[in-house]
Design a protein around this motif. Structure first.
Motif, PDB file in Angstrom:
ATOM      1  N   UNK A   1      25.833 123.197  20.577  1.00  0.00           N
ATOM      2  CA  UNK A   1      27.077 123.704  21.158  1.00  0.00           C
ATOM      3  C   UNK A   1      27.587 122.760  22.255  1.00  0.00           C
ATOM      4  N   UNK A   2      26.677 122.277  23.100  1.00  0.00           N
ATOM      5  CA  UNK A   2      27.075 121.359  24.175  1.00  0.00           C
ATOM      6  C   UNK A   2      27.676 120.082  23.606  1.00  0.00           C
ATOM      7  N   UNK A   3      27.093 119.582  22.525  1.00  0.00           N
ATOM      8  CA  UNK A   3      27.605 118.359  21.908  1.00  0.00           C
ATOM      9  C   UNK A   3      28.937 118.557  21.226  1.00  0.00           C
ATOM     10  N   UNK A   4      29.094 119.693  20.558  1.00  0.00           N
ATOM     11  CA  UNK A   4      30.329 119.973  19.823  1.00  0.00           C
ATOM     12  C   UNK A   4      31.509 120.208  20.756  1.00  0.00           C
ATOM     13  N   UNK A   5      31.234 120.623  21.987  1.00  0.00           N
ATOM     14  CA  UNK A   5      32.325 120.929  22.917  1.00  0.00           C
ATOM     15  C   UNK A   5      32.815 119.688  23.668  1.00  0.00           C
TER      16      UNK A   5
ATOM     17  N   UNK B   1      27.801 112.426  30.510  1.00  0.00           N
ATOM     18  CA  UNK B   1      26.595 113.008  31.108  1.00  0.00           C
ATOM     19  C   UNK B   1      26.662 114.523  30.968  1.00  0.00           C
ATOM     20  N   UNK B   2      25.503 115.131  30.984  1.00  0.00           N
ATOM     21  CA  UNK B   2      25.425 116.584  31.021  1.00  0.00           C
ATOM     22  C   UNK B   2      25.586 117.019  32.475  1.00  0.00           C
ATOM     23  N   UNK B   3      26.230 118.159  32.684  1.00  0.00           N
ATOM     24  CA  UNK B   3      26.361 118.674  34.045  1.00  0.00           C
ATOM     25  C   UNK B   3      25.094 119.457  34.388  1.00  0.00           C
TER      26      UNK B   3
END
Length: 92
Positions: A16-20, A64-66
């Protein structure tokens, strides 16, 4: 690839994180990035030039990821530690 039981919530969250994101990132890229941002040296192997390029893109400095995402992945990882491997190389 053999997936340990209980890993699906972690994989779903990473997916989900990647798709968003724009550009989109795949599940492996998100998990590699998570490890790299936390100072771990993620190890991956492939014989596919395409997969290698995707893995390297996880480590570029353009994204980057938050912190909230990092914490979410860590919480899910603690619930069900996951290690993936090719089942063909490690038969049951």
């Amino acid at each position: 690839m053999k997936k340990p039981e209980g890993c699906q919530p972690l994989l779903d969250a990473a997916s989900h994180m990647g798709a968003s994101r724009e550009p989109k990132r795949n599940t492996v890229q998100v998990l590699l990035r998570w490890n790299a941002q936390r100072g771990r040296a993620p190890i991956t192997t492939t014989s596919s030039p395409t997969h290698l390029a995707e893995s390297m893109a996880a480590l570029d400095s353009t994204w980057a990821l938050v912190e909230a995402e990092l914490l979410q992945l860590e919480a899910l990882g603690r619930q069900a530690p996951c290690r993936f491997f090719w089942a063909a190389n490690f038969p049951d």
